[in-house]
Motif scaffolding. Structure first.
Motif, PDB file in Angstrom:
ATOM      1  N   LEU A  21       0.828  -1.214   0.000  1.00 40.47           N
ATOM      2  CA  LEU A  21       0.000   0.000   0.000  1.00 40.47           C
ATOM      3  C   LEU A  21       0.856   1.255   0.000  1.00 40.47           C
ATOM      4  N   LYS A  22       1.904   1.266   0.809  1.00 33.52           N
ATOM      5  CA  LYS A  22       2.796   2.429   0.860  1.00 33.52           C
ATOM      6  C   LYS A  22       3.465   2.641  -0.502  1.00 33.52           C
ATOM      7  N   PHE A  23       3.913   1.560  -1.126  1.00 35.15           N
ATOM      8  CA  PHE A  23       4.526   1.641  -2.450  1.00 35.15           C
ATOM      9  C   PHE A  23       3.542   2.196  -3.476  1.00 35.15           C
ATOM     10  N   LEU A  24       2.323   1.661  -3.478  1.00 33.92           N
ATOM     11  CA  LEU A  24       1.315   2.121  -4.434  1.00 33.92           C
ATOM     12  C   LEU A  24       0.968   3.582  -4.208  1.00 33.92           C
ATOM     13  N   PHE A  25       0.943   4.023  -2.965  1.00 35.70           N
ATOM     14  CA  PHE A  25       0.613   5.411  -2.666  1.00 35.70           C
ATOM     15  C   PHE A  25       1.762   6.354  -3.032  1.00 35.70           C
ATOM     16  N   VAL A  26       2.981   5.975  -2.709  1.00 34.28           N
ATOM     17  CA  VAL A  26       4.131   6.847  -2.981  1.00 34.28           C
ATOM     18  C   VAL A  26       4.318   7.068  -4.476  1.00 34.28           C
TER      19      VAL A  26
END
Length: 140
Positions: A21-26
């Motif tokens: 999720l963090k990767f997709l958001f960043v």
């Protein structure tokens, strides 16, 4: 299934999904912020973003525990079919909880659907593996 295996498997899957999720958001693969739910529900809304990510991890951990219980109940069915059905159901609930309708479903939804299906499939296969390989000797 032993409690230590249950907690270890669910925490590993929750950590991987939180990192996804963090990767997709960043990298702007998703249009919504995964930690915005804390502002919407007014739960630790003034907290540091790191605390919000830890809370998001805990919520994902709880959802994965529920999924594991479901997969344990229906472990005789093919893992592919159950993981796809459960993954798509979770994605629909997630989209509904964010937008309250399905008008925002577009090409931007593909990365989150793929991430949910990957985690769901890995979780279902792990449950099947533990049932067949690890605990089969104890049943005999």
């Amino acid at each position: 299934m032993k409690a230590i295996h249950f907690i270890t498997i669910s925490s590993a899957h929750a950590l991987v999904f939180t990192i996804m999720l963090k990767f997709l958001f960043v990298f702007d693969y998703i249009t919504w912020n995964p930690i915005r739910w804390t502002d919407k529900w007014q739960v630790f809304s003034a907290a540091h973003p790191f605390v919000k990510w830890i809370l998001t991890f805990l919520v994902i951990f709880l959802v994965i525990n529920i999924m594991m219980g479901l997969f344990l109940l229906i472990k005789k069915m093919p893992a592919v079919a159950t993981s796809i059905v459960v993954g798509l159901a979770i994605w629909i609930l997630l989209e509904w909880s964010i937008y309250q309708d399905f008008s925002h479903i577009s090409w931007k939804s593909i990365p989150i659907v793929a991430s949910i299906l990957i985690i769901s499939r890995a979780l279902a296969e792990t449950i099947v593996y533990y049932d067949q390989e690890v605990y089969e000797d104890k049943r005999k």
